[in-house]
Design an enzyme around this catalytic site. Structure first.
Site, PDB file in Angstrom:
ATOM      1  N   ARG A 108      32.087  50.151  33.942  1.00 14.71           N
ATOM      2  CA  ARG A 108      33.301  49.607  34.587  1.00 14.71           C
ATOM      3  C   ARG A 108      34.060  50.803  35.151  1.00 14.71           C
ATOM      4  O   ARG A 108      34.471  51.701  34.411  1.00 14.71           O
ATOM      5  CB  ARG A 108      34.164  48.840  33.588  1.00 14.71           C
ATOM      6  CG  ARG A 108      35.538  48.526  34.150  1.00 14.71           C
ATOM      7  CD  ARG A 108      36.315  47.548  33.320  1.00 14.71           C
ATOM      8  NE  ARG A 108      35.786  46.210  33.487  1.00 14.71           N
ATOM      9  CZ  ARG A 108      36.438  45.090  33.163  1.00 14.71           C
ATOM     10  NH1 ARG A 108      37.653  45.162  32.653  1.00 14.71           N
ATOM     11  NH2 ARG A 108      35.898  43.908  33.345  1.00 14.71           N
ATOM     12  N   HIS A 135      32.645  42.203  40.905  1.00 17.12           N
ATOM     13  CA  HIS A 135      32.582  41.902  39.472  1.00 17.12           C
ATOM     14  C   HIS A 135      31.436  40.892  39.265  1.00 17.12           C
ATOM     15  O   HIS A 135      31.660  39.726  38.943  1.00 17.12           O
ATOM     16  CB  HIS A 135      33.923  41.325  39.013  1.00 17.12           C
ATOM     17  CG  HIS A 135      34.128  41.321  37.533  1.00 17.12           C
ATOM     18  ND1 HIS A 135      33.179  41.791  36.634  1.00 17.12           N
ATOM     19  CD2 HIS A 135      35.173  40.883  36.769  1.00 17.12           C
ATOM     20  CE1 HIS A 135      33.643  41.649  35.409  1.00 17.12           C
ATOM     21  NE2 HIS A 135      34.846  41.105  35.456  1.00 17.12           N
ATOM     22  N   GLN A 138      31.016  38.591  36.118  1.00 16.80           N
ATOM     23  CA  GLN A 138      31.980  37.494  36.029  1.00 16.80           C
ATOM     24  C   GLN A 138      31.466  36.266  36.768  1.00 16.80           C
ATOM     25  O   GLN A 138      31.534  35.142  36.261  1.00 16.80           O
ATOM     26  CB  GLN A 138      33.323  37.947  36.646  1.00 16.80           C
ATOM     27  CG  GLN A 138      34.396  36.899  36.544  1.00 16.80           C
ATOM     28  CD  GLN A 138      34.784  36.609  35.094  1.00 16.80           C
ATOM     29  OE1 GLN A 138      35.077  37.526  34.353  1.00 16.80           O
ATOM     30  NE2 GLN A 138      34.761  35.345  34.692  1.00 16.80           N
ATOM     31  N   ASP A 224      42.927  34.761  40.689  1.00 15.77           N
ATOM     32  CA  ASP A 224      42.909  35.969  39.853  1.00 15.77           C
ATOM     33  C   ASP A 224      44.284  36.614  39.968  1.00 15.77           C
ATOM     34  O   ASP A 224      45.109  36.208  40.803  1.00 15.77           O
ATOM     35  CB  ASP A 224      41.789  36.904  40.360  1.00 15.77           C
ATOM     36  CG  ASP A 224      41.529  38.097  39.450  1.00 15.77           C
ATOM     37  OD1 ASP A 224      42.062  38.133  38.318  1.00 15.77           O
ATOM     38  OD2 ASP A 224      40.785  39.013  39.877  1.00 15.77           O
ATOM     39  N   CYS A 264      39.108  34.376  35.831  1.00 14.37           N
ATOM     40  CA  CYS A 264      38.296  35.351  35.077  1.00 14.37           C
ATOM     41  C   CYS A 264      39.034  35.868  33.843  1.00 14.37           C
ATOM     42  O   CYS A 264      38.397  36.335  32.908  1.00 14.37           O
ATOM     43  CB  CYS A 264      37.877  36.498  35.982  1.00 14.37           C
ATOM     44  SG  CYS A 264      39.257  37.459  36.639  1.00 14.37           S
ATOM     45  N   ARG A 292      30.470  34.505  29.450  1.00 14.62           N
ATOM     46  CA  ARG A 292      30.184  35.922  29.740  1.00 14.62           C
ATOM     47  C   ARG A 292      29.138  36.424  28.745  1.00 14.62           C
ATOM     48  O   ARG A 292      28.208  37.143  29.101  1.00 14.62           O
ATOM     49  CB  ARG A 292      31.465  36.780  29.611  1.00 14.62           C
ATOM     50  CG  ARG A 292      32.537  36.527  30.656  1.00 14.62           C
ATOM     51  CD  ARG A 292      32.129  37.048  32.020  1.00 14.62           C
ATOM     52  NE  ARG A 292      31.775  38.454  32.021  1.00 14.62           N
ATOM     53  CZ  ARG A 292      32.641  39.473  32.100  1.00 14.62           C
ATOM     54  NH1 ARG A 292      33.928  39.232  32.226  1.00 14.62           N
ATOM     55  NH2 ARG A 292      32.231  40.737  32.098  1.00 14.62           N
TER      56      ARG A 292
HETATM   57  N1  NVA Z   1      40.594  41.588  39.701  1.00 14.64           N
HETATM   58  C1  NVA Z   1      40.872  41.975  38.345  1.00 14.64           C
HETATM   59  C2  NVA Z   1      39.835  41.427  37.424  1.00 14.64           C
HETATM   60  C3  NVA Z   1      40.017  41.757  35.976  1.00 14.64           C
HETATM   61  C4  NVA Z   1      38.940  41.207  35.110  1.00 14.64           C
HETATM   62  C5  NVA Z   1      40.935  43.482  38.241  1.00 14.64           C
HETATM   63  O1  NVA Z   1      40.102  44.152  38.873  1.00 14.64           O
HETATM   64  O2  NVA Z   1      41.826  44.005  37.575  1.00 14.64           O
HETATM   65  N1   CP Z   2      37.301  38.978  33.020  1.00 17.10           N
HETATM   66  C1   CP Z   2      37.148  40.224  32.541  1.00 17.10           C
HETATM   67  O1   CP Z   2      36.307  40.999  33.025  1.00 17.10           O
HETATM   68  O2   CP Z   2      37.952  40.529  31.506  1.00 17.10           O
HETATM   69  P1   CP Z   2      38.180  41.967  30.836  1.00 17.10           P
HETATM   70  O3   CP Z   2      38.945  42.790  31.833  1.00 17.10           O
HETATM   71  O4   CP Z   2      38.975  41.684  29.607  1.00 17.10           O
HETATM   72  O5   CP Z   2      36.852  42.583  30.545  1.00 17.10           O
END
Ligand code: NVA
Ligand code: CP
Length: 310
Positions: A108, A135, A138, A224, A264, A292
């Site tokens: 990540r 992502h 997801q 989101d 998500c 997930r």
């Molecule tokens: N779009 C959000 C998703 C978090 C799971 C982010 O990138 O922070």
């Molecule tokens: N939806 C998701 O990826 O959640 P986290 O940021 O908690 O991993």
């Protein structure tokens, strides 16, 4: 000459073909059922997953770590804060070393380029656990959840309300691979960037200035956070720009009774979604979050195919 057993990565949704995705969803159902029956399934015994986090996470970390454990393997957590990655070790060097000591890597991070460079230097499969651009894990879980709740997603309409972010880009890619449509409504200035989403082929999305029109008749409504990780400096401006892009009960009504709501998570009630929608009868967010775990277990098994017990 083609490699006998080429390494497969999951860096973008389109890294898996339509047939592979359908097989993966079938396998997910099998793995989930077995898990619910408390039956041991250890195809990844003695295998190790390294999870690298440059951004925070609850679901992604937990689902990969628990998933690997449930498949008989082990997971190791590395964060930028306490590894040499945070002190400027080149990503190519890190990939060479880390991939000699484990069987799978999940990352990540910020720019997609980082996971691409890591994968190019890795001896083992690499999974994108979220980047600024995508992502994919997801959307695997989201589409599996839709199939579980309503059946095939082919030909259906997904309404995306809000920011054209990493999750939105991945929905748009998935629509091309699995042949469904996305109705997107973003505030002005936050429109889809097709190149960033890496879209090609027949256009599977339509943009709407009015979020209500995007949601009208949709089979699935999703949104989101207004501000994704890494964009915190824009938070105040975004709160103003996005205030009319909330999924509320009225919007779910125009979508129709059969429509499901997904997010998500984490969510901000009162911003991108009203509490009565996310906590209401059309919301499937808890199943979505649980899936997930199951979809990623199927993904890890798939990426190590040929190297693990069937
Ligand atoms: N779009 C959000 C998703 C978090 C799971 C982010 O990138 O922070
Ligand atoms: N939806 C998701 O990826 O959640 P986290 O940021 O908690 O991993």
């Amino acid at each position: 000459m083609p490699q006998a057993n080429p390494i497969r990565h999951f860096l973008q949704f389109r890294d898996l073909s339509r047939d592979e995705l359908y097989r993966l969803f079938e396998r997910t159902r099998w793995i989930k059922d077995k898990f619910k029956r408390y039956e041991r399934f250890w195809p990844l015994e003695d295998r190790t997953l390294v999870m690298i986090f440059e951004k925070q996470s609850t679901r992604t970390r937990l689902s990969f770590e628990a998933g690997m454990h449930q498949l008989g393997g082990a997971a190791i957590f590395l964060s930028t804060r306490d590894s040499q990655l945070g002190r400027g070790e080149p990503v190519e060097d890190a990939a060479q070393v880390i991939s000699r000591m484990c069987d799978l890597v999940m990352i990540r991070t910020f720019e997609q380029d980082i996971v691409e460079r890591f994968a190019a230097n890795s001896r083992v499969p690499v999974i994108n656990g979220l980047t600024n651009e995508y992502h994919p894990c997801q959307i695997l879980a989201d589409i599996y959840t839709y199939i579980e709740q309503r059946g095939d997603i082919k030909g259906k309409t997904v309404a995306w309300i809000g920011d054209s972010n990493n999750v939105c880009n991945t929905w748009l890619q998935a629509a091309e691979v699995l042949d469904f449509n996305v109705h997107v409504s973003t505030p002005p200035g936050y429109e889809v960037e097709p190149e960033r989403a890496n879209l090609h082929g027949t256009r599977h999305y339509e943009e709407f200035t009015d979020p209500m029109e995007a949601a009208r008749g949709a089979d699935l409504v999703t949104t989101d956070v207004w501000t994704s990780m890494g964009f915190e400096a824009e938070n105040d401006a975004r709160k103003k720009d996005f205030e009319d892009w909330q999924v509320d009960a009225e919007m779910m009504k125009v979508a129709g009774q059969g429509a499901v709501f997904m997010h998500c998570l984490p969510a901000h009630r009162g911003e991108e979604v009203s509490a009565d929608v996310i906590d209401g009868p059309q919301s499937v967010v808890w199943d979505e979050a649980e899936n997930r775990l199951h979809t990623q277990k199927a993904l890890m098994e798939f990426l190590l195919q040929g190297k693990v017990k069937p």
